[in-house]
Design a protein around this motif. Structure first.
Motif, PDB file in Angstrom:
ATOM      1  N   ARG A   1      51.519  44.967  39.131  1.00 54.39           N
ATOM      2  CA  ARG A   1      52.487  44.018  39.638  1.00 54.39           C
ATOM      3  C   ARG A   1      53.013  44.400  41.027  1.00 54.39           C
ATOM      4  O   ARG A   1      53.325  43.497  41.800  1.00 54.39           O
ATOM      5  CB  ARG A   1      53.629  43.913  38.630  1.00 54.39           C
ATOM      6  CG  ARG A   1      54.354  42.600  38.743  1.00 54.39           C
ATOM      7  CD  ARG A   1      55.549  42.523  37.868  1.00 54.39           C
ATOM      8  NE  ARG A   1      55.242  41.920  36.600  1.00 54.39           N
ATOM      9  CZ  ARG A   1      56.145  41.724  35.658  1.00 54.39           C
ATOM     10  NH1 ARG A   1      57.368  42.105  35.841  1.00 54.39           N
ATOM     11  NH2 ARG A   1      55.827  41.162  34.547  1.00 54.39           N
ATOM     12  N   PRO A   2      53.125  45.668  41.383  1.00 55.98           N
ATOM     13  CA  PRO A   2      53.632  46.015  42.718  1.00 55.98           C
ATOM     14  C   PRO A   2      52.777  45.443  43.854  1.00 55.98           C
ATOM     15  O   PRO A   2      53.311  45.072  44.902  1.00 55.98           O
ATOM     16  CB  PRO A   2      53.620  47.539  42.752  1.00 55.98           C
ATOM     17  CG  PRO A   2      53.577  47.969  41.337  1.00 55.98           C
ATOM     18  CD  PRO A   2      52.926  46.870  40.572  1.00 55.98           C
ATOM     19  N   TRP A   3      51.475  45.353  43.619  1.00 57.64           N
ATOM     20  CA  TRP A   3      50.613  44.799  44.673  1.00 57.64           C
ATOM     21  C   TRP A   3      50.895  43.317  44.878  1.00 57.64           C
ATOM     22  O   TRP A   3      50.915  42.820  46.004  1.00 57.64           O
ATOM     23  CB  TRP A   3      49.137  45.003  44.320  1.00 57.64           C
ATOM     24  CG  TRP A   3      48.732  46.441  44.403  1.00 57.64           C
ATOM     25  CD1 TRP A   3      48.559  47.308  43.369  1.00 57.64           C
ATOM     26  CD2 TRP A   3      48.476  47.184  45.593  1.00 57.64           C
ATOM     27  NE1 TRP A   3      48.207  48.535  43.833  1.00 57.64           N
ATOM     28  CE2 TRP A   3      48.141  48.493  45.214  1.00 57.64           C
ATOM     29  CE3 TRP A   3      48.489  46.877  46.954  1.00 57.64           C
ATOM     30  CZ2 TRP A   3      47.834  49.487  46.120  1.00 57.64           C
ATOM     31  CZ3 TRP A   3      48.163  47.877  47.859  1.00 57.64           C
ATOM     32  CH2 TRP A   3      47.846  49.152  47.440  1.00 57.64           C
ATOM     33  N   TYR A   4      51.100  42.604  43.787  1.00 56.54           N
ATOM     34  CA  TYR A   4      51.434  41.182  43.897  1.00 56.54           C
ATOM     35  C   TYR A   4      52.774  41.000  44.613  1.00 56.54           C
ATOM     36  O   TYR A   4      52.929  40.104  45.437  1.00 56.54           O
ATOM     37  CB  TYR A   4      51.506  40.512  42.523  1.00 56.54           C
ATOM     38  CG  TYR A   4      50.171  40.301  41.854  1.00 56.54           C
ATOM     39  CD1 TYR A   4      49.065  39.845  42.563  1.00 56.54           C
ATOM     40  CD2 TYR A   4      50.016  40.530  40.496  1.00 56.54           C
ATOM     41  CE1 TYR A   4      47.843  39.642  41.948  1.00 56.54           C
ATOM     42  CE2 TYR A   4      48.802  40.318  39.861  1.00 56.54           C
ATOM     43  CZ  TYR A   4      47.723  39.884  40.598  1.00 56.54           C
ATOM     44  OH  TYR A   4      46.516  39.673  39.985  1.00 56.54           O
ATOM     45  N   TYR A  17      51.727  33.134  43.017  1.00 57.13           N
ATOM     46  CA  TYR A  17      51.303  32.471  41.784  1.00 57.13           C
ATOM     47  C   TYR A  17      50.984  33.502  40.697  1.00 57.13           C
ATOM     48  O   TYR A  17      51.444  33.377  39.562  1.00 57.13           O
ATOM     49  CB  TYR A  17      50.074  31.595  42.065  1.00 57.13           C
ATOM     50  CG  TYR A  17      49.390  31.090  40.827  1.00 57.13           C
ATOM     51  CD1 TYR A  17      49.990  30.134  40.018  1.00 57.13           C
ATOM     52  CD2 TYR A  17      48.138  31.576  40.469  1.00 57.13           C
ATOM     53  CE1 TYR A  17      49.357  29.668  38.877  1.00 57.13           C
ATOM     54  CE2 TYR A  17      47.509  31.111  39.329  1.00 57.13           C
ATOM     55  CZ  TYR A  17      48.119  30.158  38.535  1.00 57.13           C
ATOM     56  OH  TYR A  17      47.496  29.706  37.406  1.00 57.13           O
ATOM     57  N   ASN A  18      50.201  34.527  41.038  1.00 58.53           N
ATOM     58  CA  ASN A  18      49.837  35.550  40.055  1.00 58.53           C
ATOM     59  C   ASN A  18      51.054  36.334  39.579  1.00 58.53           C
ATOM     60  O   ASN A  18      51.146  36.703  38.407  1.00 58.53           O
ATOM     61  CB  ASN A  18      48.774  36.491  40.623  1.00 58.53           C
ATOM     62  CG  ASN A  18      47.424  35.824  40.702  1.00 58.53           C
ATOM     63  OD1 ASN A  18      47.032  35.101  39.798  1.00 58.53           O
ATOM     64  ND2 ASN A  18      46.712  36.036  41.789  1.00 58.53           N
ATOM     65  N   LEU A  19      51.987  36.581  40.457  1.00 57.00           N
ATOM     66  CA  LEU A  19      53.216  37.268  40.086  1.00 57.00           C
ATOM     67  C   LEU A  19      54.023  36.405  39.117  1.00 57.00           C
ATOM     68  O   LEU A  19      54.557  36.901  38.116  1.00 57.00           O
ATOM     69  CB  LEU A  19      54.033  37.580  41.347  1.00 57.00           C
ATOM     70  CG  LEU A  19      55.287  38.397  41.166  1.00 57.00           C
ATOM     71  CD1 LEU A  19      54.967  39.754  40.565  1.00 57.00           C
ATOM     72  CD2 LEU A  19      55.981  38.579  42.513  1.00 57.00           C
ATOM     73  N   ALA A  20      54.112  35.113  39.399  1.00 61.58           N
ATOM     74  CA  ALA A  20      54.827  34.204  38.501  1.00 61.58           C
ATOM     75  C   ALA A  20      54.162  34.159  37.128  1.00 61.58           C
ATOM     76  O   ALA A  20      54.841  34.158  36.100  1.00 61.58           O
ATOM     77  CB  ALA A  20      54.890  32.807  39.110  1.00 61.58           C
ATOM     78  N   LYS A  21      52.827  34.144  37.097  1.00 66.15           N
ATOM     79  CA  LYS A  21      52.104  34.148  35.822  1.00 66.15           C
ATOM     80  C   LYS A  21      52.381  35.423  35.038  1.00 66.15           C
ATOM     81  O   LYS A  21      52.543  35.388  33.824  1.00 66.15           O
ATOM     82  CB  LYS A  21      50.597  34.023  36.050  1.00 66.15           C
ATOM     83  CG  LYS A  21      50.145  32.604  36.233  1.00 66.15           C
ATOM     84  CD  LYS A  21      48.658  32.497  36.427  1.00 66.15           C
ATOM     85  CE  LYS A  21      47.886  33.102  35.290  1.00 66.15           C
ATOM     86  NZ  LYS A  21      46.445  32.872  35.378  1.00 66.15           N
ATOM     87  N   SER A  22      52.460  36.546  35.732  1.00 62.31           N
ATOM     88  CA  SER A  22      52.667  37.820  35.045  1.00 62.31           C
ATOM     89  C   SER A  22      54.080  37.956  34.488  1.00 62.31           C
ATOM     90  O   SER A  22      54.318  38.779  33.617  1.00 62.31           O
ATOM     91  CB  SER A  22      52.362  38.994  35.986  1.00 62.31           C
ATOM     92  OG  SER A  22      53.375  39.127  36.966  1.00 62.31           O
ATOM     93  N   ARG A  23      55.003  37.134  34.956  1.00 58.76           N
ATOM     94  CA  ARG A  23      56.395  37.207  34.500  1.00 58.76           C
ATOM     95  C   ARG A  23      56.720  36.213  33.385  1.00 58.76           C
ATOM     96  O   ARG A  23      57.855  36.134  32.941  1.00 58.76           O
ATOM     97  CB  ARG A  23      57.337  36.930  35.667  1.00 58.76           C
ATOM     98  CG  ARG A  23      57.376  38.025  36.675  1.00 58.76           C
ATOM     99  CD  ARG A  23      58.378  37.711  37.745  1.00 58.76           C
ATOM    100  NE  ARG A  23      58.522  38.850  38.634  1.00 58.76           N
ATOM    101  CZ  ARG A  23      59.011  38.764  39.846  1.00 58.76           C
ATOM    102  NH1 ARG A  23      59.420  37.607  40.315  1.00 58.76           N
ATOM    103  NH2 ARG A  23      59.120  39.835  40.597  1.00 58.76           N
ATOM    104  N   ARG A  24      55.750  35.443  32.934  1.00 53.23           N
ATOM    105  CA  ARG A  24      56.022  34.382  31.961  1.00 53.23           C
ATOM    106  C   ARG A  24      56.738  34.864  30.706  1.00 53.23           C
ATOM    107  O   ARG A  24      57.630  34.206  30.212  1.00 53.23           O
ATOM    108  CB  ARG A  24      54.730  33.689  31.557  1.00 53.23           C
ATOM    109  CG  ARG A  24      54.250  32.728  32.577  1.00 53.23           C
ATOM    110  CD  ARG A  24      53.056  31.974  32.072  1.00 53.23           C
ATOM    111  NE  ARG A  24      52.639  31.024  33.087  1.00 53.23           N
ATOM    112  CZ  ARG A  24      51.529  30.361  33.040  1.00 53.23           C
ATOM    113  NH1 ARG A  24      50.709  30.534  32.035  1.00 53.23           N
ATOM    114  NH2 ARG A  24      51.217  29.518  33.988  1.00 53.23           N
TER     115      ARG A  24
END
Length: 89
Positions: A1-4, A17-24
């Protein structure tokens, strides 16, 4: 997640977008905010996922336990008997 997080801070819409998906799961409201931001920036997958989140109520206040939309029981939502008989063949 730090890279995103780093890439999103530098303006990458894909990373946002990928960060938002990972926080669902762990941060639905943060996920909704990030998804909305990516969607507003033109990310088509974020636009699609944002629509799904809003329809299902994920990330909205007062909907923490709701995972699927309630079925609609109004007459307009029920299939027409005429259409149902047509589908049967």
């Amino acid at each position: 997640r730090p890279w995103y997080e780093r890439a999103a801070a530098n303006g990458s819409v894909d990373a946002l977008y990928n960060l938002a998906k990972s926080r669902r799961v762990d941060d639905p409201r943060g996920s909704l905010r990030g998804m909305r931001e990516a969607a507003e920036a033109g990310h088509f997958m974020a636009q699609n996922d944002l629509a799904g989140m809003l329809i299902e109520g994920r990330g909205l206040p007062g909907t923490a336990t709701r995972t699927r939309p309630e079925p609609c029981s109004t007459p307009a939502a029920r299939p027409s008997p005429r259409l149902a008989s047509h589908r049967r063949g």
